[in-house]
Motif scaffolding. Structure first.
Motif, PDB file in Angstrom:
ATOM      1  N   ILE A 148       0.790  -1.268  -0.032  1.00 33.74           N
ATOM      2  CA  ILE A 148      -0.028  -0.014  -0.161  1.00 33.74           C
ATOM      3  C   ILE A 148       0.807   1.240  -0.002  1.00 33.74           C
ATOM      4  O   ILE A 148       0.600   2.114  -0.705  1.00 33.74           O
ATOM      5  CB  ILE A 148      -0.722   0.199   1.240  1.00 33.74           C
ATOM      6  N   LEU A 149       1.927   1.203   0.994  1.00 38.24           N
ATOM      7  CA  LEU A 149       2.632   2.606   0.949  1.00 38.24           C
ATOM      8  C   LEU A 149       3.593   2.733  -0.244  1.00 38.24           C
ATOM      9  O   LEU A 149       3.911   3.830  -0.612  1.00 38.24           O
ATOM     10  CB  LEU A 149       3.696   2.342   2.332  1.00 38.24           C
ATOM     11  N   LYS A 150       3.824   1.494  -0.801  1.00 37.64           N
ATOM     12  CA  LYS A 150       4.680   1.593  -2.419  1.00 37.64           C
ATOM     13  C   LYS A 150       4.004   2.420  -3.073  1.00 37.64           C
ATOM     14  O   LYS A 150       4.778   2.836  -4.102  1.00 37.64           O
ATOM     15  CB  LYS A 150       5.151   0.115  -2.746  1.00 37.64           C
ATOM     16  N   ARG A 151       2.608   2.409  -3.130  1.00 30.88           N
ATOM     17  CA  ARG A 151       1.883   3.371  -4.093  1.00 30.88           C
ATOM     18  C   ARG A 151       2.071   4.800  -4.005  1.00 30.88           C
ATOM     19  O   ARG A 151       1.132   5.469  -4.615  1.00 30.88           O
ATOM     20  CB  ARG A 151       0.603   2.733  -4.049  1.00 30.88           C
ATOM     21  N   GLY A 152       2.504   5.124  -2.982  1.00 33.71           N
ATOM     22  CA  GLY A 152       2.875   6.655  -2.717  1.00 33.71           C
ATOM     23  C   GLY A 152       2.160   7.158  -1.188  1.00 33.71           C
ATOM     24  O   GLY A 152       2.091   8.229  -0.975  1.00 33.71           O
ATOM     25  N   PHE A 153       1.196   6.193  -0.801  1.00 31.36           N
ATOM     26  CA  PHE A 153       0.591   6.443   0.384  1.00 31.36           C
ATOM     27  C   PHE A 153       1.557   6.690   1.587  1.00 31.36           C
ATOM     28  O   PHE A 153       2.559   5.898   1.641  1.00 31.36           O
ATOM     29  CB  PHE A 153      -0.520   5.617   0.674  1.00 31.36           C
ATOM     30  N   VAL A 154       1.119   7.392   2.627  1.00 27.13           N
ATOM     31  CA  VAL A 154       1.799   7.506   3.879  1.00 27.13           C
ATOM     32  C   VAL A 154       0.943   6.910   5.020  1.00 27.13           C
ATOM     33  O   VAL A 154      -0.263   7.338   5.198  1.00 27.13           O
ATOM     34  CB  VAL A 154       2.189   8.940   4.207  1.00 27.13           C
ATOM     35  N   ALA A 155       1.312   6.059   5.684  1.00 29.70           N
ATOM     36  CA  ALA A 155       0.748   5.571   7.020  1.00 29.70           C
ATOM     37  C   ALA A 155       0.623   6.477   8.223  1.00 29.70           C
ATOM     38  O   ALA A 155       1.889   7.245   8.421  1.00 29.70           O
ATOM     39  CB  ALA A 155       1.461   4.247   7.425  1.00 29.70           C
ATOM     40  N   HIS A 156      -0.243   6.706   8.830  1.00 31.09           N
ATOM     41  CA  HIS A 156      -0.354   7.877   9.677  1.00 31.09           C
ATOM     42  C   HIS A 156      -0.563   7.209  11.133  1.00 31.09           C
ATOM     43  O   HIS A 156      -1.687   6.300  11.361  1.00 31.09           O
ATOM     44  CB  HIS A 156      -1.770   8.792   9.407  1.00 31.09           C
ATOM     45  N   GLY A 157       0.209   7.397  12.103  1.00 27.76           N
ATOM     46  CA  GLY A 157       0.044   6.748  13.477  1.00 27.76           C
ATOM     47  C   GLY A 157      -0.504   7.625  14.452  1.00 27.76           C
ATOM     48  O   GLY A 157      -0.380   8.879  14.277  1.00 27.76           O
ATOM     49  N   LEU A 158      -1.380   6.890  14.992  1.00 24.46           N
ATOM     50  CA  LEU A 158      -2.214   7.623  16.222  1.00 24.46           C
ATOM     51  C   LEU A 158      -1.678   7.268  17.380  1.00 24.46           C
ATOM     52  O   LEU A 158      -1.813   6.006  17.689  1.00 24.46           O
ATOM     53  CB  LEU A 158      -3.905   7.114  15.888  1.00 24.46           C
ATOM     54  N   ASP A 159      -0.977   7.902  18.190  1.00 30.52           N
ATOM     55  CA  ASP A 159      -0.163   7.517  19.275  1.00 30.52           C
ATOM     56  C   ASP A 159      -1.331   7.561  20.589  1.00 30.52           C
ATOM     57  O   ASP A 159      -0.971   8.532  21.628  1.00 30.52           O
ATOM     58  CB  ASP A 159       0.947   8.758  19.596  1.00 30.52           C
ATOM     59  N   GLU A 160      -2.175   6.551  20.582  1.00 31.08           N
ATOM     60  CA  GLU A 160      -2.878   6.310  21.701  1.00 31.08           C
ATOM     61  C   GLU A 160      -3.099   4.858  22.211  1.00 31.08           C
ATOM     62  O   GLU A 160      -2.879   4.113  21.310  1.00 31.08           O
ATOM     63  CB  GLU A 160      -4.514   6.951  21.248  1.00 31.08           C
ATOM     64  N   ASP A 161      -3.185   4.663  23.184  1.00 32.98           N
ATOM     65  CA  ASP A 161      -3.346   3.322  23.785  1.00 32.98           C
ATOM     66  C   ASP A 161      -4.586   2.595  23.489  1.00 32.98           C
ATOM     67  O   ASP A 161      -5.572   2.742  24.363  1.00 32.98           O
ATOM     68  CB  ASP A 161      -3.027   3.309  25.276  1.00 32.98           C
ATOM     69  N   LEU A 162      -4.913   1.948  22.326  1.00 36.89           N
ATOM     70  CA  LEU A 162      -6.030   1.466  22.127  1.00 36.89           C
ATOM     71  C   LEU A 162      -6.170  -0.048  21.607  1.00 36.89           C
ATOM     72  O   LEU A 162      -7.486  -0.555  21.404  1.00 36.89           O
ATOM     73  CB  LEU A 162      -6.394   2.135  20.740  1.00 36.89           C
ATOM     74  N   MET A 163      -5.080  -0.789  22.090  1.00 32.51           N
ATOM     75  CA  MET A 163      -5.136  -2.211  21.542  1.00 32.51           C
ATOM     76  C   MET A 163      -4.667  -3.020  22.723  1.00 32.51           C
ATOM     77  O   MET A 163      -3.519  -2.622  23.213  1.00 32.51           O
ATOM     78  CB  MET A 163      -4.544  -2.425  20.229  1.00 32.51           C
ATOM     79  N   ARG A 164      -4.972  -4.398  22.771  1.00 35.94           N
ATOM     80  CA  ARG A 164      -4.145  -5.156  23.708  1.00 35.94           C
ATOM     81  C   ARG A 164      -3.777  -6.319  22.852  1.00 35.94           C
ATOM     82  O   ARG A 164      -4.434  -7.235  22.474  1.00 35.94           O
ATOM     83  CB  ARG A 164      -5.039  -5.668  24.870  1.00 35.94           C
ATOM     84  N   TYR A 165      -2.529  -6.523  22.904  1.00 34.00           N
ATOM     85  CA  TYR A 165      -1.837  -7.657  22.303  1.00 34.00           C
ATOM     86  C   TYR A 165      -1.675  -8.790  23.109  1.00 34.00           C
ATOM     87  O   TYR A 165      -0.556  -8.444  24.067  1.00 34.00           O
ATOM     88  CB  TYR A 165      -0.368  -7.154  21.575  1.00 34.00           C
ATOM     89  N   ARG A 166      -2.252  -9.831  22.821  1.00 33.73           N
ATOM     90  CA  ARG A 166      -1.952 -10.933  23.838  1.00 33.73           C
ATOM     91  C   ARG A 166      -0.748 -11.966  23.446  1.00 33.73           C
ATOM     92  O   ARG A 166      -0.771 -12.398  22.309  1.00 33.73           O
ATOM     93  CB  ARG A 166      -2.989 -11.921  23.702  1.00 33.73           C
ATOM     94  N   VAL A 167       0.073 -12.050  24.324  1.00 33.89           N
ATOM     95  CA  VAL A 167       1.342 -12.935  24.028  1.00 33.89           C
ATOM     96  C   VAL A 167       0.960 -14.359  24.233  1.00 33.89           C
ATOM     97  O   VAL A 167       0.575 -14.733  25.543  1.00 33.89           O
ATOM     98  CB  VAL A 167       2.330 -12.461  25.246  1.00 33.89           C
TER      99      VAL A 167
END
Length: 251
Positions: free
Chosen positions: A183-202
């Motif tokens: 997706i980014l190779k097409r020229g798009f830029v990924a935008h980061g939202l610096d908020e705590d919004l997910m829990r990654y289960r180990v």
């Protein structure tokens, strides 16, 4: 595409112990216009039955029974093929969202005209009794920057199909990483939202915790998927490895 609908893509394999909590975290979203497409990859446990029970109680949850076991990429593609929403969100079957995750991600995408948004998160132990430190994200990532970065966690990603078009996963080990790069190779830029919004289960036997295997697969992604030369691959791999080391040094 249904303009306000979020299609949530969830591949599931041997997820009977966690998928109910994952679905419940979606039901708790402050943005309620969603469909959750759970593609069961021929699990040998009760995953399919558990999802079917949730689907019977909430029509927004849909079970997609895969005909044969094909791995995460095939399961994600099975769900993507039936997605009706303009927005595509990814949520693995053992991870959790905090209630404002979708609402804040969509608002961030709209405010920045972003085709891809990702957010911060914390790890949790398998039983949920331990929560790790907050893992923040950069404001933006280009294709070149993402090559040497580990910042995009799959269960935080939101895509705008009105911009990036149809999405399909490649049959490679890190299908998610390859998708973001495409997706980014097409020229798009990924935008980061610096908020705590997910829990990654180990998970106890998580492949992502096998550093040697992970390193080998990232190298293969550079050489065989992105077709980078050995020097460019080594440069990006160094950045990727250093960031991964910092990321995983603490829980």
């Amino acid at each position: 595409m249904k303009q306000d609908l979020v299609s949530i893509i969830t591949p599931a394999y041997k997820a009977a112990a966690t998928i109910g909590q994952t679905i419940a975290s979606v039901q708790a979203q402050t943005h309620g216009h969603w469909e959750m497409l759970v593609a069961d990859d021929c699990s040998p446990d009760d995953t399919r039955a558990v999802v079917a029970e949730w689907a019977a109680r909430d029509a927004r949850v849909r079970l997609i029974p895969m005909a044969k076991n094909g791995g995460p990429a095939a399961a994600r593609n099975g769900a993507l093929a039936q997605a009706q929403g303009r927005w595509i969100a990814f949520l693995d079957s053992d991870d959790l969202w905090l209630p404002p995750k979708l609402e804040h991600s969509i608002a961030h995408a709209q405010a920045n005209g972003a085709a891809l948004v990702f957010t911060g998160f914390r790890r949790i132990s398998f039983d949920g009794t331990r929560t790790g430190e907050y893992i923040g994200v950069p404001r933006t990532l280009t294709y070149r920057q993402l090559l040497g970065n580990t910042a995009i966690a799959t269960s935080t990603v939101l895509l705008d199909r009105a911009q990036c078009g149809e999405v399909r996963m490649k049959p490679v080990f890190y299908d998610d990483f390859a998708c973001w790069l495409e997706i980014l190779k097409r020229g798009f830029v990924a935008h980061g939202l610096d908020e705590d919004l997910m829990r990654y289960r180990v998970m106890p036997a998580s492949v992502s915790r096998n550093k040697k295997r992970s390193a080998q697969e990232v190298w293969k992604a550079y050489r065989q998927v992105e077709h980078l030369g050995p020097i460019a691959s080594a440069w990006h791999f160094t950045g990727y490895a250093l960031r991964a080391l910092r990321k995983y040094r603490q829980f």
